[in-house]
Write an enzyme that holds these catalytic residues in place. Structure first.
Site, short mmCIF file in Angstrom:
data_model
loop_
_atom_site.label_atom_id
_atom_site.label_comp_id
_atom_site.label_asym_id
_atom_site.label_seq_id
_atom_site.Cartn_x
_atom_site.Cartn_y
_atom_site.Cartn_z
N LYS A 1 8.17 -9.26 15.71
CA LYS A 1 6.79 -9.32 14.66
C LYS A 1 6.52 -8.60 13.79
O LYS A 1 6.78 -7.15 14.14
CB LYS A 1 5.52 -8.55 15.98
CG LYS A 1 4.17 -8.32 15.12
CD LYS A 1 3.62 -9.88 14.82
CE LYS A 1 2.26 -9.79 13.50
NZ LYS A 1 2.62 -10.34 11.85
N GLN B 1 10.10 -0.97 13.76
CA GLN B 1 8.98 -1.89 14.18
C GLN B 1 8.55 -1.76 16.01
O GLN B 1 7.83 -1.46 16.44
CB GLN B 1 9.18 -3.41 13.59
CG GLN B 1 7.44 -3.51 13.73
CD GLN B 1 7.31 -3.24 12.36
OE1 GLN B 1 7.44 -3.21 11.29
NE2 GLN B 1 5.49 -3.60 12.07
N LYS C 1 6.72 1.37 16.64
CA LYS C 1 6.00 0.90 16.15
C LYS C 1 5.08 0.15 16.97
O LYS C 1 3.86 0.71 17.86
CB LYS C 1 5.39 0.32 15.22
CG LYS C 1 4.09 1.39 14.39
CD LYS C 1 4.41 -0.08 12.67
CE LYS C 1 5.77 0.66 12.10
NZ LYS C 1 5.43 -0.22 10.60
N LYS D 1 11.28 -7.66 11.29
CA LYS D 1 11.22 -7.71 9.70
C LYS D 1 12.30 -8.57 9.12
O LYS D 1 13.19 -8.97 9.67
CB LYS D 1 11.50 -6.16 9.70
CG LYS D 1 10.90 -5.66 8.31
CD LYS D 1 9.72 -5.53 8.80
CE LYS D 1 8.40 -4.58 7.61
NZ LYS D 1 7.52 -4.14 7.83
N GLY E 1 3.01 -8.99 5.67
CA GLY E 1 3.31 -9.03 5.04
C GLY E 1 3.54 -7.18 5.01
O GLY E 1 3.89 -6.88 5.80
N ASP E 2 4.31 -6.77 3.45
CA ASP E 2 4.86 -5.65 3.16
C ASP E 2 5.09 -5.15 1.66
O ASP E 2 4.30 -5.84 1.26
CB ASP E 2 6.08 -5.44 4.00
CG ASP E 2 6.75 -3.95 4.16
OD1 ASP E 2 5.92 -2.85 5.03
OD2 ASP E 2 7.91 -3.70 3.65
N ASN F 1 -1.32 -1.82 -1.65
CA ASN F 1 -2.71 -2.52 0.03
C ASN F 1 -2.68 -1.27 0.96
O ASN F 1 -3.98 -0.83 1.17
CB ASN F 1 -1.85 -3.78 1.06
CG ASN F 1 -3.08 -3.70 1.99
OD1 ASN F 1 -2.20 -3.48 3.27
ND2 ASN F 1 -4.07 -4.43 2.13
N SER G 1 -2.70 -7.06 12.81
CA SER G 1 -2.18 -8.32 13.02
C SER G 1 -1.66 -8.97 15.22
O SER G 1 -2.34 -10.20 14.71
CB SER G 1 -0.58 -8.45 12.55
OG SER G 1 -0.22 -8.27 10.93
P1 NDP Z 1 3.12 -3.08 -1.94
O1 NDP Z 1 3.31 -3.95 -2.16
O2 NDP Z 1 1.30 -3.83 -1.93
O3 NDP Z 1 2.30 -1.72 -2.51
C1 NDP Z 1 3.58 -0.52 -2.92
C2 NDP Z 1 3.04 0.68 -3.37
O4 NDP Z 1 4.27 1.61 -3.09
C3 NDP Z 1 3.01 0.22 -5.00
O5 NDP Z 1 1.90 1.03 -4.83
C4 NDP Z 1 4.48 0.51 -5.00
O6 NDP Z 1 4.82 0.53 -7.03
C5 NDP Z 1 5.09 1.44 -4.54
N1 NDP Z 1 6.46 1.57 -4.95
C6 NDP Z 1 7.10 0.04 -4.52
N2 NDP Z 1 8.34 0.46 -3.95
C7 NDP Z 1 8.67 1.84 -4.89
C8 NDP Z 1 9.68 2.63 -5.09
N3 NDP Z 1 10.68 2.61 -5.03
N4 NDP Z 1 9.23 4.15 -5.74
C9 NDP Z 1 7.77 4.44 -5.52
N5 NDP Z 1 6.31 3.92 -5.55
C10 NDP Z 1 6.79 2.48 -5.01
O7 NDP Z 1 3.24 -2.69 -0.35
P2 NDP Z 1 2.28 -1.96 1.12
O8 NDP Z 1 0.84 -1.70 0.24
O9 NDP Z 1 1.82 -3.20 1.85
O10 NDP Z 1 3.53 -0.71 1.33
C11 NDP Z 1 3.21 0.17 0.77
C12 NDP Z 1 4.03 1.08 2.14
O11 NDP Z 1 3.54 1.01 3.93
C13 NDP Z 1 5.25 0.29 2.79
O12 NDP Z 1 6.48 1.56 2.95
C14 NDP Z 1 5.01 -0.63 3.24
O13 NDP Z 1 6.56 -1.18 4.93
C15 NDP Z 1 4.32 0.02 4.92
N6 NDP Z 1 3.57 -0.57 5.57
C16 NDP Z 1 2.84 -1.55 5.37
C17 NDP Z 1 1.55 -2.66 5.92
C18 NDP Z 1 1.25 -3.50 5.55
O14 NDP Z 1 0.12 -3.97 6.43
N7 NDP Z 1 1.15 -3.82 4.28
C19 NDP Z 1 1.94 -1.97 7.34
C20 NDP Z 1 2.17 -0.93 7.38
C21 NDP Z 1 3.35 0.14 6.87
P3 NDP Z 1 5.35 -0.51 -7.29
O15 NDP Z 1 3.91 -1.59 -8.06
O16 NDP Z 1 5.86 0.38 -9.28
O17 NDP Z 1 6.37 -1.37 -6.86
O1 2IT Z 2 5.56 -1.87 8.48
C1 2IT Z 2 4.43 -2.75 8.99
O2 2IT Z 2 4.33 -2.36 10.13
C2 2IT Z 2 4.03 -3.50 8.72
N1 2IT Z 2 4.88 -4.01 7.10
C3 2IT Z 2 2.86 -5.01 8.94
C4 2IT Z 2 3.37 -5.98 9.56
C5 2IT Z 2 3.09 -6.34 10.89
O3 2IT Z 2 3.08 -7.52 11.22
O4 2IT Z 2 1.76 -7.02 10.40
#
Ligand code: NDP
Ligand code: 2IT
Length: 445
Positions: A90, A111, A114, A126, A165-166, A240, A377
């Site tokens: 997952k 992961q 976590k 992943k 998603g990520d 997100n 999830s």
């Molecule tokens: P999104 O794609 O929704 O947003 C990512 C954000 O981070 C954007 O603002 C983006 O800016 C910025 N970003 C991405 N790459 C870079 C970079 N190289 N330098 C600076 N800023 C950057 O992703 P999420 O919000 O889903 O994910 C954000 C983080 O949270 C990640 O590390 C992800 O692995 C983690 N995460 C996400 C989960 C989820 O459920 N979505 C769960 C657990 C962890 P820009 O638009 O300029 O790229």
């Molecule tokens: O980093 C993470 O935990 C995620 N991007 C969410 C993974 C998931 O299966 O919901």
């Protein structure tokens, strides 16, 4: 260092010389779990560490697609099925030009622990691609997602591997991938999470990671006999996780003064206008710099790193890995920041983590504080299996309780193994013990 751990780490270094992120993630976990390995000699006898650092399976594939002008492009797709000891693989899918096997291996490895911390039945995996959704039309994104799933669908199933998603993968991408999976496999089941609400998605999954970070941080604040109320918060990213961390922090009385993207950051001394951010980022898919065109109280600065120079009580890094280095950590601490909870995966460099721990501020590693996304999830999978859906409040309450449980597990494990208050050690130990025990039970596989 424990000699068994030293040997395993040397092996990883030898085989993964070109995988610095994976090495960084492995090094941190192995250092943390030394006291557990000392206590449980049977883990060494059965080669638990050698096995846990090696993915069960890595799938790498070609993703050909055509842009709107008919030009052919080829991206690389991958899925790392890291560990299935406690449940189906997952973990999310990341679409970003920087993605390579190193990125996916580090994320898949994190992961494992976590998912274990959530208390739910989920192994670690992943995937992703070096495809860049930015600037692409909906049709281009759809064609890419369909091509990606045409190959991936052979390797996943609701009881085998359940992506989500990520970075770069949200509701739109999950929808296109779900449609293609259903079409090819002719089955309608919960093979992906983060689905839309009309076809099996869970209420509160969109909000879950951001809300979860804040719920976790709330426990850290309570432990210091304080709360979010009246605190100044800096959050990096504007995707997100950042958006829903902002929403929950604001609802608890905090003022979120800054958000960023990979180009720069905004500072709004009055507190960010979340409705505006949601419209710009979720609906119009614009850059965060657009915020200051509509909000005259705010300023925009080029370069995202300097966001950590803003004075705050609480910092929530919610963008990407290694976005907060040792210097930034020192600046945060010097400016009086007392709480750091990671929404992103591994956003703080090892030097930054060292600064936080040695300066005795409250610091939560991502694998504990951002686990609310994958936990929800897991709740989406439960609802899909039941052919039933729970209300927003039911899901949110379960998420909240899971985050409290994760905090307590990490805190208690840190105390039990001699480093009270060190949530890095606590999270790694608590996450590892469950997976190692399951691996022992399964024999040598
Ligand atoms: P999104 O794609 O929704 O947003 C990512 C954000 O981070 C954007 O603002 C983006 O800016 C910025 N970003 C991405 N790459 C870079 C970079 N190289 N330098 C600076 N800023 C950057 O992703 P999420 O919000 O889903 O994910 C954000 C983080 O949270 C990640 O590390 C992800 O692995 C983690 N995460 C996400 C989960 C989820 O459920 N979505 C769960 C657990 C962890 P820009 O638009 O300029 O790229
Ligand atoms: O980093 C993470 O935990 C995620 N991007 C969410 C993974 C998931 O299966 O919901």
């Amino acid at each position: 260092m424990n000699s068994y751990i030293g040997t395993v780490l040397d092996g990883v270094k030898r085989r993964s010389q070109n995988e610095p992120l994976f090495l960084q993630a492995v090094e941190e976990v192995l250092e943390s779990i030394a006291p557990v390995v000392e206590k449980h000699k049977e883990f060494q006898d059965k080669g638990i560490l050698e096995r846990i650092v090696e993915p069960e399976r890595q799938i790498i594939f070609r993703v050909p697609w055509q842009d709107d002008k008919g030009k052919v492009h080829v991206n690389r797709g991958m899925r790392v099925q890291f560990n299935s000891a406690i449940g189906p693989y997952k973990g999310g899918l990341r679409f970003h030009p920087s993605v390579n096997l190193d990125t996916i291996k580090f994320l898949g490895f994190e992961q494992i622990f976590k998912n274990s911390l959530t208390g739910l039945m989920m192994g670690g995996g992943k995937g992703g691609s070096d495809f860049d959704p930015k600037g692409k039309s909906d049709s281009e994104v759809m064609r890419f997602c369909q091509s990606f799933m045409t190959e991936l669908c052979r390797h996943i199933d609701a009881d085998t591997d359940v992506p989500a998603g990520d970075i770069g993968v949200g509701g739109r991408e999950i929808g296109y991938m779900f449609g293609q999976y259903k079409r090819i496999r002719n089955t309608f089941h919960g093979v992906l999470t983060g689905k839309g609400l009309t076809y099996g998605g869970s209420l509160a999954r969109t909000e879950a990671t951001g809300y979860g970070v804040v719920y976790f941080c709330q426990e850290m604040l309570k432990n210091k006999k304080t709360s979010f109320d009246g605190k100044t918060v800096v959050i990096s990213g504007s995707g997100n996780v950042a958006i829903y961390a902002t929403e929950k922090a604001k609802s608890l009385g905090a003022k979120v003064v800054a958000l960023s993207d990979s180009n720069g950051y905004i500072y709004d001394k009055d507190g960010v206008d979340l409705d505006l951010v949601k419209r710009l980022k979720e609906v119009e898919r614009k850059r965060i710099s657009e915020y200051v065109k509509e909000k005259k109280s705010a300023v925009y600065k080029e370069g995202c790193k300097d966001i950590w120079t803003i004075k705050c009580d609480i910092a929530l890094p919610c963008a990407t890995q290694n976005e907060l280095d040792g210097e930034a950590a020192k600046t945060l601490v010097k400016n009086g920041c007392q709480f750091v909870a990671e929404g992103a995966n591994m956003p703080s460099t090892p030097e930054a983590v060292e600064v936080f721990i040695s300066s005795n501020i409250s610091y939560a590693p991502g694998k504990a504080s951002n686990a609310g996304g994958v936990a929800t999830s897991g709740l989406e999978m439960s609802q899909n299996s039941q052919r039933f859906s729970w209300t927003f409040d039911e899901v949110d309450n379960k998420l909240h309780q899971i985050m409290i449980n994760i905090y307590n597990s990490a805190k208690n494990a840190a105390e039990e193994y001699g480093t009270p208050g060190n949530l890095v050690n606590g999270a790694n130990i608590a996450g590892f013990k469950k997976v190692a025990t399951a691996m022992m039970a399964h024999g040598l596989i």
